[in-house]
Design an enzyme around this catalytic site. Structure first.
Site, PDB file in Angstrom:
ATOM      1  N   HIS A   1     -62.160 -47.209 -57.854  1.00  0.00           N
ATOM      2  CA  HIS A   1     -61.103 -47.470 -56.864  1.00  0.00           C
ATOM      3  C   HIS A   1     -61.733 -48.102 -55.632  1.00  0.00           C
ATOM      4  O   HIS A   1     -62.864 -47.780 -55.262  1.00  0.00           O
ATOM      5  CB  HIS A   1     -60.399 -46.166 -56.470  1.00  0.00           C
ATOM      6  CG  HIS A   1     -59.062 -46.397 -55.848  1.00  0.00           C
ATOM      7  ND1 HIS A   1     -58.918 -46.610 -54.509  1.00  0.00           N
ATOM      8  CD2 HIS A   1     -57.828 -46.497 -56.392  1.00  0.00           C
ATOM      9  CE1 HIS A   1     -57.634 -46.824 -54.234  1.00  0.00           C
ATOM     10  NE2 HIS A   1     -56.951 -46.753 -55.362  1.00  0.00           N
TER      11      HIS A   1
ATOM     12  N   ASP B   1     -54.177 -44.460 -62.768  1.00  0.00           N
ATOM     13  CA  ASP B   1     -53.768 -45.133 -64.010  1.00  0.00           C
ATOM     14  C   ASP B   1     -54.379 -44.515 -65.255  1.00  0.00           C
ATOM     15  O   ASP B   1     -53.944 -44.819 -66.367  1.00  0.00           O
ATOM     16  CB  ASP B   1     -54.161 -46.618 -63.932  1.00  0.00           C
ATOM     17  CG  ASP B   1     -53.354 -47.321 -62.856  1.00  0.00           C
ATOM     18  OD1 ASP B   1     -53.956 -47.821 -61.889  1.00  0.00           O
ATOM     19  OD2 ASP B   1     -52.120 -47.319 -62.965  1.00  0.00           O
TER      20      ASP B   1
HETATM   21  C1  SDX Z   1     -54.734 -49.311 -58.556  1.00  0.00           C
HETATM   22  O1  SDX Z   1     -55.841 -50.148 -53.858  1.00  0.00           O
HETATM   23  C2  SDX Z   1     -55.078 -49.268 -54.336  1.00  0.00           C
HETATM   24  O2  SDX Z   1     -54.704 -48.311 -53.678  1.00  0.00           O
HETATM   25  C3  SDX Z   1     -54.628 -49.508 -55.748  1.00  0.00           C
HETATM   26  C4  SDX Z   1     -53.837 -48.396 -56.400  1.00  0.00           C
HETATM   27  C5  SDX Z   1     -52.486 -48.231 -55.766  1.00  0.00           C
HETATM   28  O3  SDX Z   1     -51.916 -47.129 -55.878  1.00  0.00           O
HETATM   29  O4  SDX Z   1     -51.956 -49.225 -55.253  1.00  0.00           O
HETATM   30  O5  SDX Z   1     -54.556 -47.184 -56.313  1.00  0.00           O
HETATM   31  C6  SDX Z   1     -53.581 -48.690 -57.875  1.00  0.00           C
HETATM   32  O6  SDX Z   1     -54.800 -50.504 -58.599  1.00  0.00           O
HETATM   33  C7  SDX Z   1     -55.821 -48.418 -59.109  1.00  0.00           C
HETATM   34  C8  SDX Z   1     -56.997 -49.234 -59.719  1.00  0.00           C
HETATM   35  C9  SDX Z   1     -56.570 -49.641 -61.126  1.00  0.00           C
HETATM   36  N1  SDX Z   1     -57.567 -50.544 -61.720  1.00  0.00           N
HETATM   37  C10 SDX Z   1     -58.388 -50.145 -62.697  1.00  0.00           C
HETATM   38  O7  SDX Z   1     -58.439 -48.997 -63.123  1.00  0.00           O
HETATM   39  C11 SDX Z   1     -59.256 -51.257 -63.280  1.00  0.00           C
HETATM   40  C12 SDX Z   1     -60.685 -50.724 -63.516  1.00  0.00           C
HETATM   41  N2  SDX Z   1     -61.276 -50.506 -62.215  1.00  0.00           N
HETATM   42  C13 SDX Z   1     -62.160 -51.573 -61.719  1.00  0.00           C
HETATM   43  O8  SDX Z   1     -61.750 -52.866 -62.076  1.00  0.00           O
HETATM   44  C14 SDX Z   1     -62.513 -51.367 -60.258  1.00  0.00           C
HETATM   45  O9  SDX Z   1     -62.938 -50.082 -60.122  1.00  0.00           O
HETATM   46  C15 SDX Z   1     -61.494 -51.665 -59.191  1.00  0.00           C
HETATM   47  C16 SDX Z   1     -60.849 -52.993 -59.353  1.00  0.00           C
HETATM   48  C17 SDX Z   1     -60.439 -50.616 -59.157  1.00  0.00           C
HETATM   49  C18 SDX Z   1     -62.260 -51.645 -57.887  1.00  0.00           C
HETATM   50  O10 SDX Z   1     -63.083 -52.783 -57.949  1.00  0.00           O
HETATM   51  P1  SDX Z   1     -64.315 -52.938 -57.001  1.00  0.00           P
HETATM   52  O11 SDX Z   1     -63.960 -52.526 -55.621  1.00  0.00           O
HETATM   53  O12 SDX Z   1     -64.943 -54.277 -57.187  1.00  0.00           O
HETATM   54  O13 SDX Z   1     -65.284 -51.844 -57.558  1.00  0.00           O
HETATM   55  P2  SDX Z   1     -66.499 -51.389 -56.767  1.00  0.00           P
HETATM   56  O14 SDX Z   1     -66.951 -52.379 -55.722  1.00  0.00           O
HETATM   57  O15 SDX Z   1     -66.201 -50.000 -56.287  1.00  0.00           O
HETATM   58  O16 SDX Z   1     -67.590 -51.386 -57.932  1.00  0.00           O
HETATM   59  C19 SDX Z   1     -68.814 -50.810 -57.678  1.00  0.00           C
HETATM   60  C20 SDX Z   1     -69.613 -50.974 -58.967  1.00  0.00           C
HETATM   61  C21 SDX Z   1     -69.689 -52.419 -59.490  1.00  0.00           C
HETATM   62  O17 SDX Z   1     -70.930 -52.514 -60.147  1.00  0.00           O
HETATM   63  P3  SDX Z   1     -72.201 -53.187 -59.336  1.00  0.00           P
HETATM   64  O18 SDX Z   1     -71.755 -54.593 -58.958  1.00  0.00           O
HETATM   65  O19 SDX Z   1     -72.441 -52.308 -58.130  1.00  0.00           O
HETATM   66  O20 SDX Z   1     -73.335 -53.177 -60.339  1.00  0.00           O
HETATM   67  O21 SDX Z   1     -68.971 -50.234 -60.000  1.00  0.00           O
HETATM   68  C22 SDX Z   1     -68.646 -51.099 -61.078  1.00  0.00           C
HETATM   69  C23 SDX Z   1     -68.596 -52.496 -60.532  1.00  0.00           C
HETATM   70  O22 SDX Z   1     -68.885 -53.449 -61.557  1.00  0.00           O
HETATM   71  N3  SDX Z   1     -67.331 -50.694 -61.579  1.00  0.00           N
HETATM   72  C24 SDX Z   1     -67.084 -50.388 -62.855  1.00  0.00           C
HETATM   73  C25 SDX Z   1     -65.726 -50.035 -62.877  1.00  0.00           C
HETATM   74  N4  SDX Z   1     -65.215 -50.133 -61.646  1.00  0.00           N
HETATM   75  C26 SDX Z   1     -66.214 -50.547 -60.846  1.00  0.00           C
HETATM   76  N5  SDX Z   1     -67.862 -50.385 -63.966  1.00  0.00           N
HETATM   77  C27 SDX Z   1     -67.254 -50.015 -65.126  1.00  0.00           C
HETATM   78  N6  SDX Z   1     -65.946 -49.658 -65.240  1.00  0.00           N
HETATM   79  C28 SDX Z   1     -65.157 -49.658 -64.129  1.00  0.00           C
HETATM   80  N7  SDX Z   1     -63.869 -49.311 -64.221  1.00  0.00           N
END
Ligand code: SDX
Length: 396
Positions: A269, A331
């Site tokens: 998140h 989700d």
């Molecule tokens: C919603 O904003 C809100 O409030 C949204 C929401 C709402 O109510 O409106 O809460 C609803 O959209 C929830 C999120 C739903 N999406 C997902 O579940 C999709 C999977 N999650 C990821 O795509 C990701 O975690 C995000 C999009 C949610 C956040 O993306 P970020 O901010 O780019 O993630 P981050 O910067 O915190 O990542 C840090 C690291 C990264 O690796 P490095 O570059 O540091 O090596 O964690 C990794 C990311 O690649 N990472 C994941 C991951 N999520 C982040 N690796 C594997 N699986 C994942 N799900």
């Protein structure tokens, strides 16, 4: 100023804003609507009451709640001319595309200006009611069945299930555990500070466009798999694990592999760096509605839930996820709850949109009422060419 960022009315130039609607603490996993903890609202409120709270800033008294519920049912009919949207879209069109177009078109069908000073305007109630009708109608039309309208004796959530699943051959028998789960689902999704789609509503609304166009922009922003589309993507991920016979450890390894497109959908998140408080409540809803004596497709024990819980345990124990503070978000379990209700997967994000609508409306109204508001105009860091001269065609 908040000390961290310079306050700008609306989004202004800093890309963030001030709001009195929803409080989040991403480190401690706290979420409150108008100061009330989400846990209390999920346990004791209904979606309509929570929508009233978000938009007006106060819980409705009995008379106000009754009036709101009656108005929602009265406003549930769709203008018959709006049905052409369903007939003229390709049959495989995603419901989010149809919903965004229909909401935008509502401006042409209901051109009267909104009275912002009214706590809950008929425009807001019309939107909250009609998106429910649009969603149920999209499902009925996709199955070639006649559409069903709400009953005055049913609540907002019960009427949605009635409009979705009632039919002349097999009348839908109301399941009040499902009604409770649907209220909780929509309460948990009702608002979430300045997320992608809410920010879109505020940015588009800051140009003083009508509320229908701003909400339509929010629906489009929510559609993406990284945002509201994640609930549908979680089910796809769990089905992939099941269908490909992936072990849980293999799935976790794939999620960590940067060269593998497989991501742990429903995890991570932008704000929560601990367990999303909504995910905890949604997981409890699975226990409420998944009954051992039912078939999986109708609220029975769902093999995908077992995979989800094993995946959660393995990821939370894995150093990669621990170091990056990746936890289940709303989700991760919401798709399991919707499957148990019999909602088709391609309508999961529509269900999120119905829930988020009161939050979008509350935030749009808060901005529209702000006398200091400016049009949103974030700035950039320019990384392009320094000044150069035009090159005549023969010299290129
Ligand atoms: C919603 O904003 C809100 O409030 C949204 C929401 C709402 O109510 O409106 O809460 C609803 O959209 C929830 C999120 C739903 N999406 C997902 O579940 C999709 C999977 N999650 C990821 O795509 C990701 O975690 C995000 C999009 C949610 C956040 O993306 P970020 O901010 O780019 O993630 P981050 O910067 O915190 O990542 C840090 C690291 C990264 O690796 P490095 O570059 O540091 O090596 O964690 C990794 C990311 O690649 N990472 C994941 C991951 N999520 C982040 N690796 C594997 N699986 C994942 N799900």
């Amino acid at each position: 100023s908040t000390g961290l960022i310079t306050y700008d009315p609306g989004f202004g130039n800093t890309g963030s804003c001030s709001s009195a609607i929803t409080f989040m603490d991403g480190e401690r996993g706290i979420l409150r609507y108008r100061g009330i903890p989400i846990e209390q609202l999920a346990e004791r409120s209904t979606f309509v009451e929570t929508a009233y709270l978000l938009i007006t800033g106060k819980l409705p008294n009995r008379e106000e709640l009754t009036h709101t519920s009656v108005m929602l049912n009265d406003a549930s009919l769709l203008h018959e001319d709006m049905k052409i949207f369903y007939q003229n879209y390709p049959s495989k069109a995603h419901p989010m595309g149809i919903l965004s177009a229909m909401v935008n078109a509502m401006r042409s069908f209901y051109p009267e200006l909104i009275d912002l000073e009214e706590d809950i305007s008929i425009t807001f109630l019309r939107l909250i009611s009609k998106v429910r009708t649009m969603a149920a109608m999209a499902y009925k039309i996709s199955k070639g069945h006649k559409t069903v309208y709400p009953r005055p004796d049913y609540s907002y959530a019960a009427n949605f299930l009635h409009m979705m699943f009632d039919n002349p051959v097999i009348p839908y028998e109301m399941d009040y555990d499902m009604v409770q789960a649907l209220n909780v689902f929509w309460i948990l999704h009702a608002d979430h500070e300045q997320n992608c789609s809410t920010a879109a509503v505020r940015v588009v609304g800051s140009g003083q466009v009508n509320v229908y166009a701003a909400i339509s922009a929010g629906i489009s922003a929510l559609w993406g798999p990284l945002h509201g589309g994640a609930n549908q993507a979680v089910i796809g991920m769990l089905e992939q694990i099941r269908n490909e016979g992936l072990t849980i450890s293999k799935a976790v390894a794939k999620a960590k592999d940067k060269n593998d497109p497989f991501r742990l959908m429903g995890f991570g998140h932008r704000v929560y760096k601990t367990y999303d408080p909504r995910a905890k409540i949604m997981k409890k809803m699975c226990d409420l509605i998944l009954k051992k004596d039912r078939p999986a497709e109708n609220g029975g024990m769902d093999p995908l839930l077992d995979i989800a819980m094993a995946l959660e345990d393995a990821a939370l124990a894995d150093p990669y996820f621990q170091e990056k503070n990746l936890y289940p978000n709303v989700d991760f379990y919401s798709g399991i709850v919707l499957r148990a209700m019999g909602i088709p997967t391609n309508m999961f994000t529509v269900m999120f949109a119905i829930g988020r609508l009161p939050g979008w409306l509350a935030q749009w109204r808060e901005d529209a009422l702000d006398p200091l508001r400016k049009i949103s105009r974030p700035r950039q860091v320019y990384t392009g060419e320094t000044i150069t001269d035009y090159t005549p065609m023969d010299e290129r």
